[in-house]
Scaffold this motif. Structure first.
Motif, short mmCIF file in Angstrom:
data_model
loop_
_atom_site.label_atom_id
_atom_site.label_comp_id
_atom_site.label_asym_id
_atom_site.label_seq_id
_atom_site.Cartn_x
_atom_site.Cartn_y
_atom_site.Cartn_z
N ASN A 1 -11.45 -7.88 -10.64
CA ASN A 1 -10.67 -8.45 -9.54
C ASN A 1 -9.19 -8.11 -9.67
OD1 ASN A 1 -12.86 -10.50 -8.46
ND2 ASN A 1 -12.81 -10.79 -10.67
N THR A 2 -8.46 -8.35 -8.60
CA THR A 2 -7.02 -8.11 -8.57
C THR A 2 -6.25 -9.26 -9.22
OG1 THR A 2 -5.14 -7.62 -7.11
CG2 THR A 2 -6.75 -9.20 -6.29
N ASN A 3 -5.01 -8.97 -9.61
CA ASN A 3 -4.07 -10.02 -10.02
C ASN A 3 -2.87 -10.10 -9.07
OD1 ASN A 3 -4.94 -9.03 -13.21
ND2 ASN A 3 -5.07 -11.20 -12.66
N THR A 4 -2.84 -9.24 -8.07
CA THR A 4 -1.68 -9.18 -7.17
C THR A 4 -1.76 -10.29 -6.13
OG1 THR A 4 -1.46 -6.79 -7.46
CG2 THR A 4 -0.44 -7.75 -5.51
N ASP A 5 -0.71 -11.11 -6.06
CA ASP A 5 -0.75 -12.26 -5.17
C ASP A 5 0.15 -12.16 -3.93
OD1 ASP A 5 1.71 -12.52 -6.35
OD2 ASP A 5 1.34 -14.50 -7.25
N HIS A 6 0.92 -11.07 -3.82
CA HIS A 6 1.77 -10.87 -2.65
C HIS A 6 1.76 -9.39 -2.24
CE1 HIS A 6 3.49 -14.86 -3.35
NE2 HIS A 6 4.03 -14.78 -2.14
N TYR A 7 1.92 -9.17 -0.96
CA TYR A 7 2.18 -7.80 -0.50
C TYR A 7 3.54 -7.40 -1.04
CZ TYR A 7 -1.65 -8.35 2.85
OH TYR A 7 -2.87 -8.55 3.43
N LYS A 8 3.65 -6.15 -1.49
CA LYS A 8 4.91 -5.71 -2.09
C LYS A 8 6.02 -5.64 -1.04
CE LYS A 8 3.25 -5.44 -6.15
NZ LYS A 8 2.79 -4.27 -6.86
N GLY B 1 -4.36 -11.30 -2.31
CA GLY B 1 -5.15 -11.53 -3.51
C GLY B 1 -6.59 -11.11 -3.30
N LEU B 2 -7.51 -11.79 -3.95
CA LEU B 2 -8.95 -11.56 -3.82
C LEU B 2 -9.44 -12.10 -2.49
CD1 LEU B 2 -11.96 -11.20 -4.93
CD2 LEU B 2 -11.66 -13.52 -5.85
N TRP B 3 -10.29 -11.33 -1.81
CA TRP B 3 -11.01 -11.86 -0.65
C TRP B 3 -12.23 -12.58 -1.21
CZ3 TRP B 3 -8.98 -11.73 4.18
CH2 TRP B 3 -9.78 -12.23 5.21
N LEU B 4 -12.16 -13.91 -1.23
CA LEU B 4 -13.08 -14.71 -2.04
C LEU B 4 -14.55 -14.45 -1.75
CD1 LEU B 4 -13.30 -16.81 -4.28
CD2 LEU B 4 -13.18 -18.60 -2.52
N SER B 5 -14.93 -14.30 -0.49
CA SER B 5 -16.34 -14.10 -0.16
C SER B 5 -16.91 -12.82 -0.77
CB SER B 5 -16.56 -14.09 1.36
OG SER B 5 -15.94 -12.95 1.94
N GLU B 6 -16.04 -11.84 -1.03
CA GLU B 6 -16.51 -10.58 -1.60
C GLU B 6 -16.92 -10.74 -3.07
OE1 GLU B 6 -13.86 -7.93 1.48
OE2 GLU B 6 -13.49 -7.69 -0.64
N LEU B 7 -16.39 -11.75 -3.71
CA LEU B 7 -16.88 -12.13 -5.03
C LEU B 7 -18.08 -13.05 -4.90
CD1 LEU B 7 -16.82 -12.48 -8.11
CD2 LEU B 7 -15.06 -14.23 -7.79
N VAL B 8 -17.95 -14.08 -4.07
CA VAL B 8 -18.97 -15.14 -3.98
C VAL B 8 -20.33 -14.58 -3.58
CG1 VAL B 8 -19.72 -17.12 -2.59
CG2 VAL B 8 -17.43 -17.09 -3.60
N HIS B 9 -20.40 -13.78 -2.55
CA HIS B 9 -21.70 -13.33 -2.05
C HIS B 9 -22.39 -12.38 -3.04
CE1 HIS B 9 -21.70 -15.22 1.92
NE2 HIS B 9 -20.39 -15.07 1.86
N PHE B 10 -21.60 -11.62 -3.77
CA PHE B 10 -22.16 -10.76 -4.83
C PHE B 10 -22.63 -11.64 -5.99
CE2 PHE B 10 -21.92 -8.11 -8.61
CZ PHE B 10 -22.43 -6.89 -8.19
N TYR B 11 -21.77 -12.50 -6.45
CA TYR B 11 -22.06 -13.40 -7.58
C TYR B 11 -23.29 -14.26 -7.30
CZ TYR B 11 -20.94 -16.93 -11.19
OH TYR B 11 -20.97 -17.79 -12.26
N PHE C 1 -2.76 -2.54 -4.50
CA PHE C 1 -1.54 -2.47 -5.28
C PHE C 1 -1.80 -2.28 -6.78
CE2 PHE C 1 -0.45 -4.94 -1.47
CZ PHE C 1 0.61 -4.18 -0.99
N ASP C 2 -2.86 -2.92 -7.31
CA ASP C 2 -3.04 -2.81 -8.77
C ASP C 2 -4.29 -2.05 -9.23
OD1 ASP C 2 -4.86 -4.84 -8.18
OD2 ASP C 2 -3.87 -6.38 -9.37
#
Length: 223
Positions: A8-15, A22-32, A108-109
């Motif tokens: 996952n990313t650690n970036t919390d703001h657009y530069k 940050g993370l688009w949460l559903s993209e983790l949740v639905h996989f997990y 970004f990262d």
């Protein structure tokens, strides 16, 4: 028991601008969530380790789906995002697959990251599954150019980026960058429709509607 590394990313703001990402949460949740019913262990990583920021737009009323809402309200699950492992500690020999989640933080990262380059190079060498969804496909930009030559992949499209009005806030458009790397970029006929591409050991999903479909293809490949 199969073992999958999720990065996952650690970036919390657009530069350069005062807007959170940050993370688009559903993209983790639905996989997990798909793997909770399988003989599989999911281990959460992030680029630097520690807290994974969640894109507030991904959990807004307009975007939040029932399953993601349940996970967001699950204190134990959300604690996992507070203390992820850093990718420089990842030993690829322990894993059957890697999955790169999306969210605009990743553009970004993820690119030009020596640890991601090492991970995908080692896993590719060992014919292990490399998967990504949406902007998580930015991880593939760490491949040497020859590796992506004519490989079929997908990721968040230029049109989708225009639709959500983020084209002037990101350093590049993922569709364009994958094509520059020589990849054979594919996308769904309709934007925001679930779409997955499998080419050998590389499995990619186009957008936030695609992570469960990616999970199914990953499981088929590693089981």
């Amino acid at each position: 028991m199969k073992k999958i590394m999720v990065i996952n990313t650690n970036t919390d703001h657009y530069k350069g601008i005062d807007e959170e990402t940050g993370l688009w949460l559903s993209e983790l949740v639905h996989f997990y969530d798909y793997f909770t019913q399988k003989e599989a262990e999911i281990v959460l990583f992030s680029v630097k380790g520690g807290k994974v920021p969640v894109d507030p737009f991904s959990v807004s009323t307009m975007m939040l789906d029932y399953n993601t809402k349940n996970y967001m309200e699950n204190e134990n699950f959300m604690k996992l995002l507070e203390n992820t492992k850093p990718i420089n500690e990842a030993d690829t020999s322990e894993y059957d697959a890697v999955y790169f989640t999306g969210g605009h933080g990743t553009v970004f990262d993820f690119p030009d990251n020596v640890d991601i380059k090492r991970i995908i190079t080692e896993m590719d060498r060992d014919k292990k599954v490399i998967s990504a969804v949406c902007h998580g496909g930015a991880a593939l930009l760490n491949f040497d150019r020859d590796r992506l030559q004519n490989i079929q992949v997908t990721g968040f499209s230029n049109l989708e980026e225009m639709m959500i009005k983020k084209t002037n806030k990101v350093p590049f458009l993922l569709e364009d960058e994958l094509k520059k790397k020589g990849a054979d970029y594919k996308k769904a006929v309709l934007p925001m429709a679930p779409y997955v591409v499998v080419d050998g050991n590389i499995i990619t999903g186009q957008n936030p509607q695609s992570p469960k479909s990616v999970a199914k293809k990953v499981w088929s490949a590693i089981k």
